[in-house]
Design an enzyme around this catalytic site. Sequence first.
Site, PDB file in Angstrom:
ATOM      1  N   HIS A  80      33.908  26.961  63.434  1.00  0.00           N
ATOM      2  CA  HIS A  80      34.828  27.980  63.973  1.00  0.00           C
ATOM      3  C   HIS A  80      35.926  28.343  62.962  1.00  0.00           C
ATOM      4  CE1 HIS A  80      33.359  27.791  68.220  1.00  0.00           C
ATOM      5  NE2 HIS A  80      33.046  26.564  67.870  1.00  0.00           N
ATOM      6  N   ASN A 153      33.325  28.838  74.796  1.00  0.00           N
ATOM      7  CA  ASN A 153      32.509  29.744  73.987  1.00  0.00           C
ATOM      8  C   ASN A 153      32.132  30.963  74.815  1.00  0.00           C
ATOM      9  OD1 ASN A 153      32.415  28.256  71.604  1.00  0.00           O
ATOM     10  ND2 ASN A 153      30.509  27.211  72.138  1.00  0.00           N
ATOM     11  N   HIS A 344      42.502  21.333  71.676  1.00  0.00           N
ATOM     12  CA  HIS A 344      41.963  19.992  71.945  1.00  0.00           C
ATOM     13  C   HIS A 344      41.527  19.952  73.407  1.00  0.00           C
ATOM     14  CE1 HIS A 344      41.252  15.841  72.004  1.00  0.00           C
ATOM     15  NE2 HIS A 344      42.468  15.347  71.964  1.00  0.00           N
TER      16      HIS A 344
HETATM   17 FE1  HDD Z   1      33.944  22.450  69.280  1.00  0.00          FE
HETATM   18  C1  HDD Z   1      36.279  23.739  67.218  1.00  0.00           C
HETATM   19  C2  HDD Z   1      34.111  25.245  71.266  1.00  0.00           C
HETATM   20  C3  HDD Z   1      31.286  21.301  71.155  1.00  0.00           C
HETATM   21  C4  HDD Z   1      34.053  19.539  67.640  1.00  0.00           C
HETATM   22  N1  HDD Z   1      34.976  24.160  69.236  1.00  0.00           N
HETATM   23  C5  HDD Z   1      35.905  24.508  68.302  1.00  0.00           C
HETATM   24  C6  HDD Z   1      36.460  25.801  68.625  1.00  0.00           C
HETATM   25  C7  HDD Z   1      35.846  26.222  69.761  1.00  0.00           C
HETATM   26  C8  HDD Z   1      34.916  25.190  70.153  1.00  0.00           C
HETATM   27  C9  HDD Z   1      36.096  27.523  70.482  1.00  0.00           C
HETATM   28  C10 HDD Z   1      37.500  26.536  67.796  1.00  0.00           C
HETATM   29  C11 HDD Z   1      38.877  26.351  68.349  1.00  0.00           C
HETATM   30  C12 HDD Z   1      39.854  27.161  67.531  1.00  0.00           C
HETATM   31  O1  HDD Z   1      39.816  28.387  67.642  1.00  0.00           O
HETATM   32  O2  HDD Z   1      40.628  26.555  66.787  1.00  0.00           O
HETATM   33  N2  HDD Z   1      32.861  23.166  70.833  1.00  0.00           N
HETATM   34  C13 HDD Z   1      33.162  24.285  71.577  1.00  0.00           C
HETATM   35  C14 HDD Z   1      32.342  24.308  72.755  1.00  0.00           C
HETATM   36  C15 HDD Z   1      31.540  23.216  72.720  1.00  0.00           C
HETATM   37  C16 HDD Z   1      31.875  22.490  71.518  1.00  0.00           C
HETATM   38  C17 HDD Z   1      32.411  25.379  73.836  1.00  0.00           C
HETATM   39  C18 HDD Z   1      30.506  22.753  73.707  1.00  0.00           C
HETATM   40  C19 HDD Z   1      30.572  22.952  74.966  1.00  0.00           C
HETATM   41  N3  HDD Z   1      32.842  20.763  69.360  1.00  0.00           N
HETATM   42  C20 HDD Z   1      31.814  20.455  70.221  1.00  0.00           C
HETATM   43  C21 HDD Z   1      31.392  19.084  70.019  1.00  0.00           C
HETATM   44  C22 HDD Z   1      32.194  18.580  69.039  1.00  0.00           C
HETATM   45  C23 HDD Z   1      33.090  19.635  68.631  1.00  0.00           C
HETATM   46  C24 HDD Z   1      30.290  18.396  70.795  1.00  0.00           C
HETATM   47  C25 HDD Z   1      32.212  17.195  68.434  1.00  0.00           C
HETATM   48  C26 HDD Z   1      31.777  16.116  69.001  1.00  0.00           C
HETATM   49  N4  HDD Z   1      34.925  21.801  67.662  1.00  0.00           N
HETATM   50  C27 HDD Z   1      34.856  20.532  67.185  1.00  0.00           C
HETATM   51  C28 HDD Z   1      35.802  20.266  66.047  1.00  0.00           C
HETATM   52  C29 HDD Z   1      36.555  21.636  65.927  1.00  0.00           C
HETATM   53  C30 HDD Z   1      35.874  22.473  66.984  1.00  0.00           C
HETATM   54  C31 HDD Z   1      35.181  19.725  64.822  1.00  0.00           C
HETATM   55  C32 HDD Z   1      36.638  22.274  64.578  1.00  0.00           C
HETATM   56  C33 HDD Z   1      38.043  22.783  64.436  1.00  0.00           C
HETATM   57  C34 HDD Z   1      38.747  22.222  65.547  1.00  0.00           C
HETATM   58  O3  HDD Z   1      37.895  21.482  66.325  1.00  0.00           O
HETATM   59  O4  HDD Z   1      39.924  22.360  65.809  1.00  0.00           O
HETATM   60  O5  HDD Z   1      36.643  19.240  66.365  1.00  0.00           O
END
Ligand code: HDD
Length: 712
Positions: A80, A153, A344
């Site tokens: 993202h 999402n 978060h």
């Molecule tokens: Fe995630 C970012 C949505 C599963 C780990 N995620 C991130 C963002 C969105 C989502 C919208 C961007 C937020 C922003 O604008 O800063 N992610 C989802 C959705 C998921 C999902 C809807 C499933 C239902 N994500 C998911 C899993 C993991 C992560 C299973 C890890 C176990 N996601 C992350 C992250 C991020 C992230 C690595 C990258 C940047 C951040 O968090 O801030 O932690």
Amino acid sequence: MAEYVSGHQPREDAKQRQRDSHRAADPAGGPLTTDQGTAVDHTDDALQAGERGPTLMEDFHFREKLTRFDHERIPERVVHARGAGAYGFFEPYESCAAFTRAAFLQDPSVRTPVFVRFSTVQGPRGSADTVRDVRGFATKFYTSEGNYDLVGNNMPVFFIQDGIKFPDFVHAVKPEPHNEIPTGASAHDTLWDFVGLQPETTHMMMWLMSDRAIPRSYRTMQGFGVHTFRFVDAEGRGTFVKFHWKPKLGVHSLVWDEAQETMGRDPDFNRRDLWMAIESGEYPEYELGVQLVPEEDEHSFDFDLLDATKIIPEEQVPVRPIGRMVLDTNPDNFFAETEQVAFHTANVVPGIDFTNDPLLQARNFSYLDTQLLRLGGPNFAQIPVNRPVAPVRTHQRDGFHQHEIHRGASYHKNSLSGGCPVVAGADPQAFQHYTERVDGAKIRKRSASFQDHYTQASLFWNSMSDWERQHIVDAFRFELGKVGTVSIRQRVVENLVNVDTELARSVAEGIGVSPPAAPAGQAPSATDASSPALSQASENLRGDGSVRTRQIAVLATEGVDGEQIAGLQDALGAEGAVVEVLAPHDGTVPGAGGGEVAVTRALPTVASVLYDAVILPDGPAEALASAAGGAGLRFVRDAYRHGKPIGALGSGVGTLATLEPGVRLAADGGGTEADHGVVTDRSAGRASDTFVRAFTDAVAAHRHYARPPMQG
Ligand code: HDD
């Protein structure tokens, strides 16, 4: 009159906090200074020994300026990374006390400030907006009880069931590791290798191959919390809940060919659209809806509520609207706000709690962890965009970039600071984790209730209109056609048989692999059921049916009917559409009656893909078609291929006729004819109300996919 939490006005609220204590000094209020506030006399030449001599170490301004520049970048988000954000407010329609005690969902007169960040998943910060990808839809509610983040999402399911697979999935979808190709795209071997070997991805891949993966705008896509969460009321009773955002303007997508061209014409297409809409006062609006499931019904579905690869069909549990969100303020500084915002999933408030969804549980670890690296330490909640409006009193201390000057004891319990801050204990205002009995063996094993990976993929396919199905087949063919390893293509096709044999067969045909071995007819695990609410062709996703903010191009050359154009601008503008006059050059073009017609943009700087519809006004047909080296005709042909509404008036109809599209065009003196979004009228002079109405309807319908193919 609405009141706002903490006495803030919604437009100003989140930013006001920044202004109060964190805003940079007014640039116009004095001279340029160093970081220490010392006025700088000169910043274009470094201090050097003689006019042609070496630069001197002594020049602290030069060293500071370059050092600060060298350190401007922070790690982009691991996923993202590419996003755009906006501030706004949320207000509930009525009290939700019957199922949650969350303060921001109680009083319709209380507006809660929000910051929303939309994003793509795969590409880096500088990648194009219109790639085929999931879009993030993350909302931070600055509630009076602390920040609540709904990190969703634009698709209601996810690729995997357990977060332990997230690094595997992301490694696979990111560019190939050896050459970092392709940027922002899923059409490559590693992703499809992963997909073929992980059947739980099947449902999500159907969504990803659908038009949902190429939204027209962030303002025209749905948002979903994806997981089943838990509402908790004042008595501690739980209710399962799924969150839905629905855009007021309806759910609309690009077509794939258009999306690809837009990547070059305007890589910032979605970001610009959001920004411009807010700047022009056309504030994006979304309705928040919930699907509620009583705790006792947890096991009454043929799927597991804890499985994030499943939806609850709306026909089974209706979506209940509970409030609306309006985005009305653009950030002042992309980095400070949109880049530094930290979401978060574990940022919850009293009244909203988790379930044991294993994907959610993993996320509750990952988001805090990732910010520590990305934002350089533990104090990121002090960054203005992340600061709660609720007062913060902790024993957390020190660390990189500490901005607070804490006083008193930093431990619990203490007597030196009068025991403060005290814990809330049984105070109903405090967050109390939902009481749930849990016992079981310590095992690495997924429940049997998570094992059906196909029924809902099949349900999605069954729910699609003919054109949506065709787009899905085309998308699979495109994506797999870019996969070099034939065995990977074959494996994906074999898996698709479980969704629909015809789908699998059509995909196989397009990518040159053996048709699936399964017999014709329905696969054993597939279903006949459908959920009409999922289709973009359904009333459910049509929105308010207005044409607000649709971009309409009017092509003009010398001799065009300027008064007719002015009439169209008035009539369509009154409906909220944005009408732009495009001509071979900027400035003005001489109109038929001798006046000058103001040009909004020069044709060579734009393209049909940047507009929602086009009108050929009365004017010299030949000149219109050949305008800007044929750009006029190309414009119309692209609009036709992409199913966009086309209007033609007077001799403009002649220009359209050169396309021989097989649609019905108006006859001489025959009034207005509307056929598959092609609206024609051969009358000269002011466009009739009938024409304007028919054209507006065609634009409101967005796209006309069933149009006969273009000839010639
Ligand atoms: Fe995630 C970012 C949505 C599963 C780990 N995620 C991130 C963002 C969105 C989502 C919208 C961007 C937020 C922003 O604008 O800063 N992610 C989802 C959705 C998921 C999902 C809807 C499933 C239902 N994500 C998911 C899993 C993991 C992560 C299973 C890890 C176990 N996601 C992350 C992250 C991020 C992230 C690595 C990258 C940047 C951040 O968090 O801030 O932690």
